[in-house]
Design an enzyme around this catalytic site. Structure first.
Site, short mmCIF file in Angstrom:
data_model
loop_
_atom_site.label_atom_id
_atom_site.label_comp_id
_atom_site.label_asym_id
_atom_site.label_seq_id
_atom_site.Cartn_x
_atom_site.Cartn_y
_atom_site.Cartn_z
N MET A 193 -7.63 -6.11 16.22
CA MET A 193 -9.09 -6.15 16.28
C MET A 193 -9.66 -7.43 16.89
N LYS A 202 0.84 -1.20 0.00
CA LYS A 202 0.00 0.00 0.00
C LYS A 202 0.87 1.25 0.00
N CYS A 246 -12.90 0.62 16.31
CA CYS A 246 -11.54 0.10 16.10
C CYS A 246 -10.72 0.05 17.38
N MET A 247 -10.54 1.21 18.00
CA MET A 247 -9.62 1.27 19.14
C MET A 247 -10.31 1.48 20.48
N GLY A 286 -4.96 0.69 14.33
CA GLY A 286 -5.30 0.46 12.94
C GLY A 286 -4.96 1.62 12.03
N GLN A 287 -5.55 2.77 12.31
CA GLN A 287 -5.48 3.87 11.36
C GLN A 287 -4.26 4.77 11.63
N1 LIG Z 1 -16.99 -5.93 8.52
C1 LIG Z 1 -16.11 -5.14 9.13
N2 LIG Z 1 -16.33 -3.82 9.19
C2 LIG Z 1 -15.43 -3.02 9.81
C3 LIG Z 1 -14.27 -3.56 10.40
C4 LIG Z 1 -14.05 -4.96 10.32
O1 LIG Z 1 -13.04 -5.51 10.80
N3 LIG Z 1 -15.01 -5.71 9.69
N4 LIG Z 1 -13.36 -2.73 10.99
C5 LIG Z 1 -13.78 -1.41 11.46
C6 LIG Z 1 -12.58 -0.57 11.61
S1 LIG Z 1 -11.36 -1.15 12.67
C7 LIG Z 1 -12.38 0.58 10.96
S2 LIG Z 1 -11.01 1.54 11.32
C8 LIG Z 1 -13.40 1.08 10.03
C9 LIG Z 1 -12.86 1.85 8.83
O2 LIG Z 1 -13.97 2.26 8.10
P1 LIG Z 1 -14.04 3.60 7.26
O3 LIG Z 1 -13.37 4.69 7.93
O4 LIG Z 1 -15.47 3.80 6.94
O5 LIG Z 1 -13.27 3.11 5.95
P2 LIG Z 1 -12.26 3.84 4.97
O6 LIG Z 1 -12.27 3.06 3.72
O7 LIG Z 1 -10.95 3.99 5.65
O8 LIG Z 1 -12.92 5.24 4.77
C10 LIG Z 1 -12.17 6.42 4.62
C11 LIG Z 1 -12.86 7.28 3.57
O9 LIG Z 1 -12.21 8.53 3.50
C12 LIG Z 1 -11.95 8.88 2.13
N5 LIG Z 1 -10.80 9.80 2.18
C13 LIG Z 1 -9.49 9.56 2.00
N6 LIG Z 1 -8.76 10.66 2.30
C14 LIG Z 1 -9.64 11.63 2.66
C15 LIG Z 1 -9.50 12.96 3.14
O10 LIG Z 1 -8.40 13.47 3.33
N7 LIG Z 1 -10.65 13.65 3.41
C16 LIG Z 1 -11.88 13.07 3.26
N8 LIG Z 1 -12.95 13.79 3.58
N9 LIG Z 1 -12.03 11.81 2.83
C17 LIG Z 1 -10.93 11.09 2.57
C18 LIG Z 1 -11.76 7.56 1.45
O11 LIG Z 1 -12.04 7.65 0.06
C19 LIG Z 1 -12.77 6.66 2.18
O12 LIG Z 1 -14.03 6.68 1.60
O13 LIG Z 1 -14.14 -0.03 9.53
C20 LIG Z 1 -14.81 -0.73 10.54
N10 LIG Z 1 -15.69 -1.68 9.89
N1 LIG Z 2 -3.82 -4.29 4.64
C1 LIG Z 2 -4.49 -3.59 5.56
N2 LIG Z 2 -3.88 -3.27 6.71
C2 LIG Z 2 -4.56 -2.60 7.65
C3 LIG Z 2 -5.90 -2.15 7.43
C4 LIG Z 2 -6.50 -2.46 6.17
O1 LIG Z 2 -7.64 -2.09 5.89
N3 LIG Z 2 -5.75 -3.18 5.28
N4 LIG Z 2 -6.57 -1.46 8.38
C5 LIG Z 2 -5.89 -1.02 9.57
C6 LIG Z 2 -6.87 -1.00 10.67
S1 LIG Z 2 -7.85 0.38 10.82
C7 LIG Z 2 -6.97 -2.00 11.59
S2 LIG Z 2 -8.10 -1.83 12.84
C8 LIG Z 2 -6.04 -3.14 11.61
C9 LIG Z 2 -6.72 -4.51 11.86
O2 LIG Z 2 -5.76 -5.50 11.96
P1 LIG Z 2 -6.09 -6.99 12.45
O3 LIG Z 2 -6.94 -6.99 13.65
O4 LIG Z 2 -4.80 -7.71 12.54
O5 LIG Z 2 -6.90 -7.60 11.21
P2 LIG Z 2 -8.41 -8.10 10.96
O6 LIG Z 2 -8.38 -8.69 9.61
O7 LIG Z 2 -9.38 -7.03 11.25
O8 LIG Z 2 -8.65 -9.22 12.07
C10 LIG Z 2 -8.77 -10.54 11.73
C11 LIG Z 2 -8.30 -11.44 12.84
O9 LIG Z 2 -9.14 -11.38 13.98
C12 LIG Z 2 -8.89 -12.54 14.75
N5 LIG Z 2 -10.04 -12.94 15.57
C13 LIG Z 2 -11.27 -13.32 15.19
N6 LIG Z 2 -12.04 -13.66 16.24
C14 LIG Z 2 -11.25 -13.49 17.34
C15 LIG Z 2 -11.47 -13.66 18.75
O10 LIG Z 2 -12.54 -14.07 19.23
N7 LIG Z 2 -10.45 -13.33 19.56
C16 LIG Z 2 -9.24 -12.92 19.09
N8 LIG Z 2 -8.28 -12.64 19.97
N9 LIG Z 2 -9.00 -12.78 17.77
C17 LIG Z 2 -10.00 -13.05 16.91
C18 LIG Z 2 -8.60 -13.63 13.74
O11 LIG Z 2 -7.52 -14.40 14.20
C19 LIG Z 2 -8.36 -12.90 12.43
O12 LIG Z 2 -7.20 -13.27 11.74
O13 LIG Z 2 -5.35 -3.21 10.38
C20 LIG Z 2 -4.76 -1.98 9.96
N10 LIG Z 2 -3.96 -2.31 8.83
S1 SF4 Z 3 2.24 2.60 7.15
FE1 SF4 Z 3 1.25 0.59 6.97
S2 SF4 Z 3 0.26 0.64 4.96
FE2 SF4 Z 3 1.82 2.28 4.97
S3 SF4 Z 3 3.67 1.31 4.12
FE3 SF4 Z 3 3.77 1.14 6.35
S4 SF4 Z 3 2.93 -0.89 6.79
FE4 SF4 Z 3 2.28 -0.34 4.71
MO LIG Z 4 -9.44 0.10 12.44
#
Ligand SMILES: Nc1nc2c(c(=O)[nH]1)N[C@H]1C(S)=C(S)[C@@H](COP(=O)(O)OP(=O)(O)OC[C@H]3O[C@@H](n4cnc5c(=O)[nH]c(N)nc54)[C@H](O)[C@@H]3O)O[C@H]1N2
Ligand SMILES: Nc1nc2c(c(=O)[nH]1)N[C@H]1C(S)=C(S)[C@@H](COP(=O)(O)OP(=O)(O)OC[C@H]3O[C@@H](n4cnc5c(=O)[nH]c(N)nc54)[C@H](O)[C@@H]3O)O[C@H]1N2
Ligand code: SF4
Ligand SMILES: [Mo]
Length: 768
Positions: free
Chosen positions: A356, A82, A171-172, A393-394
């Site tokens: 997560m 990325k 998320c957090m 995460g973010q």
């Molecule tokens: N099923 C499922 N759903 C999840 C999760 C999951 O594990 N499973 N995880 C949750 C978690 S941990 C997270 S963090 C959330 C993330 O969920 P979201 O925050 O809804 O996802 P993003 O795709 O990061 O959305 C960011 C948006 O900002 C836009 N963007 C990029 N840069 C800018 C900018 O500078 N300004 C503005 N205004 N827009 C911008 C991008 O195009 C994008 O549409 O999802 C949650 N939802």
């Molecule tokens: N490539 C990529 N990297 C990212 C992001 C992305 O969108 N793409 N998003 C960023 C963000 S905002 C976040 S929040 C992080 C998320 O980072 P992670 O939390 O590492 O990733 P996820 O895919 O959300 O989580 C999936 C994992 O949850 C675990 N899980 C499921 N059920 C349980 C349970 O009951 N207990 C425990 N302990 N574990 C369980 C499983 O082992 C599974 O592999 O990644 C960050 N980095």
């Molecule tokens: S900040 Fe995360 S997404 Fe960006 S290069 Fe580093 S590991 Fe990859």
């Molecule tokens: Mo997240």
């Protein structure tokens, strides 16, 4: 197994995508002799909470290349896929360039003045008719610090509502309440150096290889140099992380609670704990049990912590024998004993890492508490190379959401609206009457969208987030947004998304290096960057948009800045003096990030540790001084195992877990517009165990219908994909906007943190 850091990244991160794309790893423009005419600037990566430093190459007013910044201490020149493609994420063909206003079913181009006039009139009308709690801001851990701070100040200090939440609630939030309940401060004690210095790493369902690839590579590098290093991956799913670990320990979803209690049980039974440390640094507490799941609207919960003794805690743990935990978790009892001993091994520096799997958990706060318990019992905390580490995460979930405090209940620097002294301090810095800041929190993120659905919130503005794809139980909230009756939704984004689809006004935004910015990563590192290119068309920064609304609502006096970014930062810094101590803005301009507290020009690597933390006195060793209530001690919590909100049954026999893949960022709006990434991972699939598929007569890539109590989607089955589902479990990533898996997710949440559980609900799977 013995892959170096670079080899790992090449093999795991780049290879898949690049093979598919037929491209070389470095953007050719970067390696051209002399980089003809390209100007380079520094910035943190736009994506994950790792916070890699990148060099951004600009030519002709466009980003033409990026490369890992060799001078950045986080990543030392490396990036994941990325990061490599950052130069392309902002240049999708359909960037939003003009404000759009809904006219019936159509979105019509408008001027900024028209759009902002309409928005301001909707805010004024709603506030006049229904009060300030009828308007809301839903923001992001991808906001810059300036943007989050301005929104917080406008909503709490100007409009006078606590209706502000970030997506970081999804998320957090459980990490936050975990930190607050155990240490009374929302911050990690450790830092990324622990990845280089430790001996044992327990991962708790964190798929670091795909979600924090550069951090994972640091840990792998450590193992390469020190063959004694062990990585144990506890998980509910076999991932690329599991493949690289020394051991993969599979457990049933939700039973991490029982496992951690059993580990504590063994440590106590075998007297492996650090008695001196416990006597000096720990108190014991117990809270309420059977605490519910937040499934009803306006769900309210207050914990009622009671002090208990070490003996009470021991009694509480009696039930969690390895055999009992084994029955629940599926992990053999002998394995639990072995790993408990490994946790307590006095000769090894031990770390726990999670993301997560712990936080998106209906007992997310508890499970965070439980992992701290183990580190506190063994004294393996606040030491170089030895810490529990909550991965964020973010890119600015820590910096903007948590440290600035853009949650309904919070104010900057760990302060809360319910505390009169905290409100007074904020009012003083903001130059407002303290009565302006309401003293009661309103809604967590899920409740905010429930309120919109009910019509209690009328006007909702979202910035830098895509809630109408990323919320759980999505059907309800997508419908809720379009119920009419005065509801008005504003979405600021850079591309058309599932959220702009339901918006009444769409505001085209500037992103990343199209504006000046500041992010705070997971190791307390703040990183600054300058604007390097113009945003396309009329797109403007979220900061400008928020301040423009303020001006039109008569709150312009809150934002009297000439150089808004710097002045906002310096104003915000006042909140941090004597605690989180951010450095002056200029220091960040020069540095590749600094880890707070920065006192006397020195950054802090380890919190609460003598010789490292400027607030720990000589002779104290370790001091959890933030927890004044408990005399500078941390809390070990008696927290039981309780089941998930929904578990598989006869009708819905599978666990559904959702999450991420390496190539895509969340809802895929940015990564999906990079052709190489899109080709490498084009669409969502359903990971399933081959035995389950065989039993049901389902072949690889055959389409299945997945149904929960809330929704249905059809997806091809992947029996041998990147991640491998365990029996009785399926996994689906949520990046694919054509397959809204979130319609199936349950909107149950941890009653203490308010964070939803995206990792567990019950579904059935049928041939489509
Ligand atoms: N099923 C499922 N759903 C999840 C999760 C999951 O594990 N499973 N995880 C949750 C978690 S941990 C997270 S963090 C959330 C993330 O969920 P979201 O925050 O809804 O996802 P993003 O795709 O990061 O959305 C960011 C948006 O900002 C836009 N963007 C990029 N840069 C800018 C900018 O500078 N300004 C503005 N205004 N827009 C911008 C991008 O195009 C994008 O549409 O999802 C949650 N939802
Ligand atoms: N490539 C990529 N990297 C990212 C992001 C992305 O969108 N793409 N998003 C960023 C963000 S905002 C976040 S929040 C992080 C998320 O980072 P992670 O939390 O590492 O990733 P996820 O895919 O959300 O989580 C999936 C994992 O949850 C675990 N899980 C499921 N059920 C349980 C349970 O009951 N207990 C425990 N302990 N574990 C369980 C499983 O082992 C599974 O592999 O990644 C960050 N980095
Ligand atoms: S900040 Fe995360 S997404 Fe960006 S290069 Fe580093 S590991 Fe990859
Ligand atoms: Mo997240």
């Amino acid at each position: 197994m013995a892959l170096s850091r670079r080899e790992f990244l090449k093999a795991s991160a780049a290879a898949v995508a690049f093979a598919a794309a037929g491209a070389s790893v470095l953007n050719p423009k970067v390696s051209e002799a002399g980089d003809a005419g390209i100007k380079w600037g520094k910035a943190p990566c736009r994506f994950c909470g790792t916070g890699c430093g990148v060099l951004v190459g600009v030519k002709g007013g466009k980003i033409v290349a990026t490369k890992g910044d060799p001078a950045a201490p986080v990543n030392r020149g490396l990036n994941c896929i990325k990061g490599y493609f950052l130069s392309k994420v902002l240049y999708g063909k359909d960037r939003l360039t003009k404000p759009l206003i809904r006219k019936g079913d159509k979105m019509v181009e408008a001027s900024w003045d028209e759009a902002m006039t309409l928005i301001a009139s909707k805010f004024k009308e709603s506030i006049a008719k229904h009060g300030p709690d009828s308007v809301a801001m839903y923001g992001s851990g991808q906001w810059t610090v300036f943007e989050g701070y301005a929104a917080l100040k406008l909503f709490k200090g100007g409009i006078g509502t606590n209706n502000i939440e970030p997506n970081a609630r999804l998320c957090m939030a459980s990490a936050v309440t975990g930190f607050m309940t155990t240490f009374a401060s929302d911050e990690p004690m450790g830092c990324y150096d622990d990845l280089d210095l430790g001996d044992t790493y327990f991962l708790w369902g964190a798929n670091m290889a795909e979600c924090h690839p550069v951090l994972f590579s640091r840990m792998i590098d450590n193992r390469l140099k020190n063959p004694d290093v062990r990585i144990i991956d506890f998980g509910t799913r076999r991932t690329r992380t599991s493949q690289m670990a020394d051991q993969y320990v599979r457990f049933n979803p939700q039973t991490d609670l029982a496992l951690l209690n059993a580990i504590a049980h063994v440590i106590i039974k075998e007297k492996l704990y650090d008695e001196k440390f416990i006597k000096k640094h720990v108190v014991f507490k117990k809270g309420k049990e059977n605490i519910g799941y937040g499934l009803e609207d306006k769900f309210k919960f207050t914990d009622d912590p009671k002090p208990i003794s070490f003996d009470d805690y021991k009694k509480f743990l009696e039930k969690y024998t390895p055999e009992y935990a084994s029955k629940l978790s599926g992990v053999p009892a002998a394995k639990i004993v072995e790993l408990a001993r490994l946790y307590a091994d006095k000769k090894r520096k031990v770390n726990s890492l999670w993301t997560m799997g712990f936080n998106q958990h209906v007992r997310g706060t508890w499970v965070n508490n439980l992992v701290y318990n183990v580190h506190l019992l063994t004294g393996k905390i606040s030491r170089p190379g030895e810490n529990p580490m909550s991965l964020t995460g973010q890119p600015s979930a820590c910096g903007t959401a948590r440290e600035v405090g853009t949650f309904t209940h919070r104010l900057p620097a760990d302060m809360v609206v319910t505390n009169p002294e905290h409100r007074a301090k904020a009012a003083e810095i903001w130059g407002i009457d303290v009565k302006r800041i309401p003293d009661k929190p309103t809604y967590n993120a899920t409740e905010m969208f429930r309120a919109l659905d009910r019509g209690d919130i009328k006007v909702l503005w979202s910035q830098v987030t895509n809630p109408f794809q990323s919320l759980p139980h999505l059907n309800r909230y997508r419908k809720g947004a379009r119920k009419g009756d005065g509801r008005f939704v504003i979405v600021s984004d850079i591309y058309p998304t599932k959220s702009t689809e339901v918006a009444d006004v769409i505001l085209p935004s500037a992103s990343w290096v199209e504006k000046e910015g500041f992010f705070g990563n997971a190791e307390r590192r703040g990183q600054q960057w300058f604007k390097m290119v113009d945003a396309p068309g009329e797109a403007k920064s979220d900061l400008w948009q928020t301040m423009e609304l303020a001006r039109r609502l008569g709150h312009g006096n809150l934002f009297p800045y000439k150089y808004a970014e710097k002045e906002i930062f310096e104003e915000y810094r006042k909140f941090t003096v004597g605690g989180k101590d951010l450095a002056p803005y200029e220091a960040y301009v020069k540095a590749r990030g600094l880890r707070w507290p920065v006192v006397n020009g020195k950054e802090t690597l380890w919190r609460y540790a003598e010789g490292h933390d400027p607030y720990v006195k000589a002779g104290e060793g370790v001091k959890f001084y933030k927890n004044k209530k408990d005399d500078g001690r941390a809390v070990i919590w008696a927290r039981p195992y309780e089941p998930a909100a929904e578990s598989p049954d006869k009708q819905y026999p599978f666990w559904l877990c959702t999450g991420r893949v390496l190539e895509h960022w969340h809802t895929g709006t940015m990564t999906g517009r990079v052709p190489e990434i899109k080709r490498a991972y084009p669409a969502a699939v359903c990971e399933m165990h081959p035995d389950d598929a065989k039993r049901m007569g389902i072949k690889n890539l055959q389409k299945v219908k997945i149904t929960s109590r809330r929704g249905t989607i059809i997806l091809p089955v992947d029996l041998n994909g990147r991640g491998k589902a365990e029996k009785g479990n399926i996994f689906v990533a949520f990046f694919d906007e054509t397959k809204l898996i979130n319609e199936l997710c349950i909107d149950a949440y941890c009653p203490i943190s308010g964070e939803p559980d995206y990792k567990k609900c019950a579904v059935k799977v049928e041939k489509a």
